[in-house]
Structure formats: structure tokens, C-alpha cells
Design a protein around this motif. Structure first.
Motif, PDB file in Angstrom:
ATOM      1  N   ARG A 142      58.591 -31.304 -90.388  1.00  0.00           N
ATOM      2  CA  ARG A 142      59.722 -31.642 -89.535  1.00  0.00           C
ATOM      3  C   ARG A 142      60.166 -30.429 -88.710  1.00  0.00           C
ATOM      4  NH1 ARG A 142      62.382 -36.294 -90.851  1.00  0.00           N
ATOM      5  NH2 ARG A 142      64.318 -35.485 -89.972  1.00  0.00           N
ATOM      6  N   LEU A 143      60.615 -30.710 -87.499  1.00  0.00           N
ATOM      7  CA  LEU A 143      61.143 -29.658 -86.639  1.00  0.00           C
ATOM      8  C   LEU A 143      62.633 -29.484 -86.903  1.00  0.00           C
ATOM      9  CD1 LEU A 143      59.445 -30.488 -83.217  1.00  0.00           C
ATOM     10  CD2 LEU A 143      58.879 -28.593 -84.737  1.00  0.00           C
ATOM     11  N   SER A 144      63.091 -28.244 -86.757  1.00  0.00           N
ATOM     12  CA  SER A 144      64.513 -27.975 -86.911  1.00  0.00           C
ATOM     13  C   SER A 144      65.278 -28.523 -85.708  1.00  0.00           C
ATOM     14  CB  SER A 144      64.755 -26.472 -87.022  1.00  0.00           C
ATOM     15  OG  SER A 144      64.405 -25.825 -85.805  1.00  0.00           O
ATOM     16  N   GLN A 145      66.603 -28.606 -85.827  1.00  0.00           N
ATOM     17  CA  GLN A 145      67.429 -29.061 -84.718  1.00  0.00           C
ATOM     18  C   GLN A 145      67.271 -28.156 -83.512  1.00  0.00           C
ATOM     19  OE1 GLN A 145      69.131 -31.880 -84.624  1.00  0.00           O
ATOM     20  NE2 GLN A 145      69.849 -31.535 -82.535  1.00  0.00           N
ATOM     21  N   ALA A 146      67.181 -26.830 -83.764  1.00  0.00           N
ATOM     22  CA  ALA A 146      67.002 -25.873 -82.664  1.00  0.00           C
ATOM     23  C   ALA A 146      65.674 -26.109 -81.952  1.00  0.00           C
ATOM     24  CB  ALA A 146      67.062 -24.445 -83.205  1.00  0.00           C
ATOM     25  N   ALA A 147      64.623 -26.398 -82.721  1.00  0.00           N
ATOM     26  CA  ALA A 147      63.309 -26.648 -82.126  1.00  0.00           C
ATOM     27  C   ALA A 147      63.319 -27.930 -81.306  1.00  0.00           C
ATOM     28  CB  ALA A 147      62.243 -26.721 -83.224  1.00  0.00           C
ATOM     29  N   LEU A 148      63.992 -28.962 -81.814  1.00  0.00           N
ATOM     30  CA  LEU A 148      64.071 -30.227 -81.085  1.00  0.00           C
ATOM     31  C   LEU A 148      64.827 -30.059 -79.770  1.00  0.00           C
ATOM     32  CD1 LEU A 148      64.838 -32.699 -84.027  1.00  0.00           C
ATOM     33  CD2 LEU A 148      62.724 -32.565 -82.684  1.00  0.00           C
ATOM     34  N   GLU A 149      65.916 -29.306 -79.808  1.00  0.00           N
ATOM     35  CA  GLU A 149      66.695 -29.086 -78.588  1.00  0.00           C
ATOM     36  C   GLU A 149      65.894 -28.290 -77.560  1.00  0.00           C
ATOM     37  OE1 GLU A 149      70.265 -27.202 -79.818  1.00  0.00           O
ATOM     38  OE2 GLU A 149      71.037 -28.949 -80.896  1.00  0.00           O
ATOM     39  N   THR A 150      65.190 -27.264 -78.036  1.00  0.00           N
ATOM     40  CA  THR A 150      64.362 -26.456 -77.124  1.00  0.00           C
ATOM     41  C   THR A 150      63.230 -27.291 -76.545  1.00  0.00           C
ATOM     42  OG1 THR A 150      64.862 -24.434 -78.358  1.00  0.00           O
ATOM     43  CG2 THR A 150      62.900 -24.403 -76.960  1.00  0.00           C
ATOM     44  N   LEU A 151      62.617 -28.119 -77.383  1.00  0.00           N
ATOM     45  CA  LEU A 151      61.532 -28.992 -76.925  1.00  0.00           C
ATOM     46  C   LEU A 151      62.030 -29.969 -75.867  1.00  0.00           C
ATOM     47  CD1 LEU A 151      58.608 -29.908 -77.186  1.00  0.00           C
ATOM     48  CD2 LEU A 151      59.291 -31.342 -79.131  1.00  0.00           C
ATOM     49  N   ALA A 152      63.247 -30.480 -76.045  1.00  0.00           N
ATOM     50  CA  ALA A 152      63.822 -31.411 -75.068  1.00  0.00           C
ATOM     51  C   ALA A 152      64.032 -30.726 -73.725  1.00  0.00           C
ATOM     52  CB  ALA A 152      65.141 -31.964 -75.599  1.00  0.00           C
ATOM     53  N   VAL A 153      64.530 -29.479 -73.753  1.00  0.00           N
ATOM     54  CA  VAL A 153      64.745 -28.733 -72.506  1.00  0.00           C
ATOM     55  C   VAL A 153      63.421 -28.535 -71.774  1.00  0.00           C
ATOM     56  CG1 VAL A 153      65.452 -26.533 -71.516  1.00  0.00           C
ATOM     57  CG2 VAL A 153      66.813 -27.562 -73.337  1.00  0.00           C
ATOM     58  N   ILE A 154      62.394 -28.146 -72.514  1.00  0.00           N
ATOM     59  CA  ILE A 154      61.088 -27.911 -71.892  1.00  0.00           C
ATOM     60  C   ILE A 154      60.511 -29.209 -71.348  1.00  0.00           C
ATOM     61  CG2 ILE A 154      58.706 -27.181 -72.327  1.00  0.00           C
ATOM     62  CD1 ILE A 154      59.809 -25.218 -74.400  1.00  0.00           C
TER      63      ILE A 154
END
Length: 213
Positions: free
Chosen positions: A118-130
């Protein structure tokens, strides 16, 4: 009667004391510079110019250039040793260590087996921005999220969800985009199927209504 020290003598004494308190100058021979460069190259995230590297290792640019050339030959197996699994490559006017292309599959397989499911919340947010802003640089993502994203970007790269798209020729900044692996994980065929983000954003109407009251 004891002679009083002259003003010149006092200045010379102060200068000598100042020089003795300074850190000793670092050697500028190719071997010493190369070893310091290796230490810096192991930790940098973005390609660094010769000038930046020279400042980092406290050595003249010509000495750094010569040391870089020697390291390239060493890693490529041209200096009598074995060819390494990594290479020192110039990208966008800067230098950085990279895994050799023929070993990408080995590294990806290893990293994926080590990474959590699972990805962390920070990783999910960064992935969404990209995903929505691509191609986008690390600094642009950090500006949007208002936090440092270096480690998160490394995680996303390791998971194969994003990739380096191109390097800006002027700034040397790497721009990132998403991969087909993200589409597979999301169960979509293209980025066009991502939900529109504008309906999810606050239009600020509430704030204006409060001001008008």
C-alpha cells in the motif's frame, strides 16, 4: 626596558593565528577529488553541474572535470577494472549516477518485492499531483504540496508508477510523468479517464459570501 610590539608585528601575528585556525586545504589531486566526488554523487537527487560539484568538493573546476572523466572510464571498465552495474552520465548539463539500462529489470524486481503493498497518504497525494500536472518537476510538486517530496518520488519511481520523462536543458530539473503501471492499477485505459478535478475544488464562493455580509 622591554620593547613594545610594533603595529606591523601585531598584524603579522594576527594573520598567522587566523591562518592556523582555518581548516586545512583539501588536496586537489585527481584521486582525492574523485573520492570526494563519489561521496557526493551517491547522495544527490538531481544532476549537478561541474561548477556545483567543484563547490561541493572544494576543488577547481578543471580538477573536477578530470576526476569525472576518470570516474566515467573506471565505471565503464576502461581503466583496467570490471564494468560496473552503474554509470556516471551527463544529463541536461549535469552529472549523476544511474543504473545501467541492462539491469533495470533486476532492480525493479528487487525493489517491488521489498516495497509495501500500500502507498502512504503522502505518496498518493504526490502521485495525484504528477498524474494531473505531468510532465512536472520535483520542485513543482513540492511547491504544490508545500512539503519536501524527495523520498516520496523515489518510492513512486521504485514502484514503477512514475518515470523520468525528460530533463530541462536550462535548469537540469528532471520532469516526471506516470507510467502504464498506474493505468493498470487504476483499471483505466488512458489518463483521459481520470476524474475531472475542477468539480472537487472549492470555488471560494463561501468566502466571498462571508465578506459581503
Amino acid at each position: 626596558m622591554t620593547d613594545e610590539p610594533t603595529e606591523q608585528t601585531m598584524r603579522e601575528t594576527d594573520a598567522a593565528a587566523s591562518e592556523s585556525s582555518e581548516a586545512p586545504a583539501r588536496p586537489h589531486d585527481v584521486v582525492s577529488v574523485a573520492r570526494r566526488l563519489e561521496a557526493i554523487l551517491l547522495v544527490i537527487e538531481e544532476p549537478q553541474s561541474l561548477v556545483s560539484l567543484a563547490a561541493a568538493v572544494s576543488a577547481p573546476v578543471p580538477a573536477v572535470r578530470q576526476a569525472i572523466e576518470g570516474l566515467v572510464e573506471d565505471y565503464d571498465g576502461l581503466a583496467g577494472g570490471p564494468r560496473r552495474g552503474f554509470e556516471l552520465r551527463e544529463v541536461g548539463g549535469g552529472w549523476r549516477l544511474y543504473v545501467r539500462e541492462e539491469h533495470d529489470d533486476v532492480v525493479s524486481e528487487f525493489v517491488n518485492t521489498q516495497a509495501p503493498s500500500r502507498l502512504s497518504q503522502a505518496a498518493l497525494e504526490t502521485l495525484a499531483v504528477i498524474a494531473y500536472k505531468q510532465p512536472v518537476s520535483r520542485s513543482q510538486v513540492a511547491s504544490i504540496r508545500a512539503v519536501n517530496v524527495d523520498s516520496v518520488v523515489r518510492t513512486l519511481l521504485a514502484r514503477g508508477l512514475i518515470t523520468e520523462v525528460f530533463t530541462d536543458a536550462e535548469t537540469g530539473a528532471i520532469n516526471y510523468g506516470t507510467t502504464d503501471a498506474l493505468l493498470v492499477n487504476l483499471g483505466i485505459n488512458s489518463l483521459d479517464e481520470l476524474p475531472h478535478i475542477s468539480p472537487l475544488l472549492d470555488d471560494g464562493a463561501d468566502g466571498f459570501d462571508e465578506v459581503g455580509r
